[in-house]
Each structure stands twice: as C-alpha cells, then as structure tokens.
Write an enzyme that holds these catalytic residues in place. Structure first.
Site, PDB file in Angstrom:
ATOM      1  N   TYR A  14       0.809  -1.221   0.000  1.00  0.00           N
ATOM      2  CA  TYR A  14       0.000   0.000   0.000  1.00  0.00           C
ATOM      3  C   TYR A  14       0.847   1.278   0.000  1.00  0.00           C
ATOM      4  O   TYR A  14       0.299   2.382  -0.060  1.00  0.00           O
ATOM      5  CB  TYR A  14      -0.941   0.021   1.207  1.00  0.00           C
ATOM      6  N   TYR A  64      -5.940  -0.877   9.185  1.00  0.00           N
ATOM      7  CA  TYR A  64      -6.526  -0.729   7.860  1.00  0.00           C
ATOM      8  C   TYR A  64      -7.550   0.403   7.934  1.00  0.00           C
ATOM      9  O   TYR A  64      -8.139   0.667   8.973  1.00  0.00           O
ATOM     10  CB  TYR A  64      -7.131  -2.024   7.292  1.00  0.00           C
ATOM     11  N   ASN A  66     -10.601   1.167   7.057  1.00  0.00           N
ATOM     12  CA  ASN A  66     -11.995   1.090   7.475  1.00  0.00           C
ATOM     13  C   ASN A  66     -12.185   0.904   8.977  1.00  0.00           C
ATOM     14  O   ASN A  66     -13.305   1.002   9.467  1.00  0.00           O
ATOM     15  CB  ASN A  66     -12.706  -0.046   6.730  1.00  0.00           C
ATOM     16  N   ASP A  91      -7.309  11.130   2.210  1.00  0.00           N
ATOM     17  CA  ASP A  91      -7.540  11.344   0.785  1.00  0.00           C
ATOM     18  C   ASP A  91      -8.995  11.715   0.507  1.00  0.00           C
ATOM     19  O   ASP A  91      -9.884  11.354   1.260  1.00  0.00           O
ATOM     20  CB  ASP A  91      -7.184  10.070   0.009  1.00  0.00           C
TER      21      ASP A  91
END
Length: 185
Positions: A14, A64, A66, A91
């Site tokens: 990532y 992560y 979420n 973002d």
C-alpha cells in the site's frame, strides 16, 4: 497534547498509494522534525514530539483504513487527548489531485476511515485536512483506483500537496485553525 493522524493502510503493497496520502503526510512531518514513529500501541505506530508549541503526537493507525477509529479512540483515551486537539489527514476523491481542503468538522462524505473515526470518537466535529486524489478514470472501480499508485505526472503535484499539509500542520500548532484554513484552502 496535539494529535495529528494520517489515515492509510499498513503494508508495503500500500506504500505511496492514493489511499495512503495520510501516511505519506505523517512520514513527511516525521522526516522534517527528525523523528521516527517507533512506538507501537493500540494498533498504531506513533511518536511524541516535544516542540516549542507543546507536545505533538504523530499517529498512523495500523488497523486498515476502514477500522481507523479502533486505534484512534484508545490513543485519545490513554493520553487524555481532547477531540479539539486532533487533526486527521486523509484522501478525497471529490477534490482535484493535490488540492487541499481544511475543515473544522463535517460528515464522512463516503470515506470509510472517517466513518470509523466518527463512530468511535462519537462526533464529526474534529479538524481535518483532505488531500485531493481526483476521481478514477471511466471504467475503473473506486477500490482499485484508491489502492493504485500516483502516476509519474501526479507525483510532483502530490509532493507539493504533502509539503503544504506539513506547513498547515505546523501552522496549526500556533494559530487558530480557522486562520490556518483561510491560509491553506
């Protein structure tokens, strides 16, 4: 203590993807302040920096995107950090690549990391710096797009945006956030 949170996903695969712009900004702040995020607690990596304006924690949740709130809420509780003292960097698909939008509060706007923060913190009234990544090209799915790397043409624009985020974060340590918003929006 102030808390500056950059949202992203952990793992080499990532690195430098659109969804990891928050991590990239935290890394840039750490580099500028000559520190490393060496502490690990509550599903996150962080460091506490002693600055002339006071103590500042830089945090990258490792849950992560979420599930970001699962890291942030326990850190806030443990270090007794008020919601007024946090800034979240993340973002935004609805802003042109490299464009910044600073806000004092707001909805999640479809961003799952922000949804998680609102759920765990219990309010949407926290400062945020949104960094534009634009919408995906026609035919490309949003999840694939946000997990893709910036193009060669976008890289200089993103580097400029990250530098502006660093400047905005530094300004927020000594100025009212409304003034920082006026300067960087």
């Amino acid at each position: 203590m102030k808390l500056i949170i950059g949202l992203g996903n952990p793992g080499k695969n990532y690195d430098r993807t659109r969804h990891n712009i928050g991590f990239m900004c935290i890394d840039a702040l750490a580099e500028k302040w000559n520190v490393t995020l060496s502490e690990s607690k509550f599903k996150g990596m962080y460091t506490v920096v002693h600055r002339p304006e006071g103590k500042v924690m830089l945090l990258k949740p490792l849950t992560y995107m979420n599930l970001s709130g699962e890291c942030v809420r326990p850190i806030m509780d443990y270090f007794d950090i008020d919601v007024e003292d946090i800034i979240v960097i993340y973002d935004d698909l609805d802003l042109e690549t490299g464009k910044l939008r600073l806000r004092q509060k707001g909805s999640a706007g479809g961003h799952n990391g922000i949804k998680s923060l609102i759920q765990h913190i219990g309010t949407q009234e926290f400062k945020r710096i949104r960094v534009g990544i634009s919408r995906p090209p026609a035919g490309m799915k949003v999840p694939d797009y946000v997990l893709s790397k910036f193009s060669k043409e976008e890289e200089p624009v993103i580097e400029q945006a990250i530098e502006k985020v660093v400047q905005a974060c530094e300004a927020s340590l000594s100025k009212k956030f409304i003034d920082v918003m006026n300067e960087f929006n």
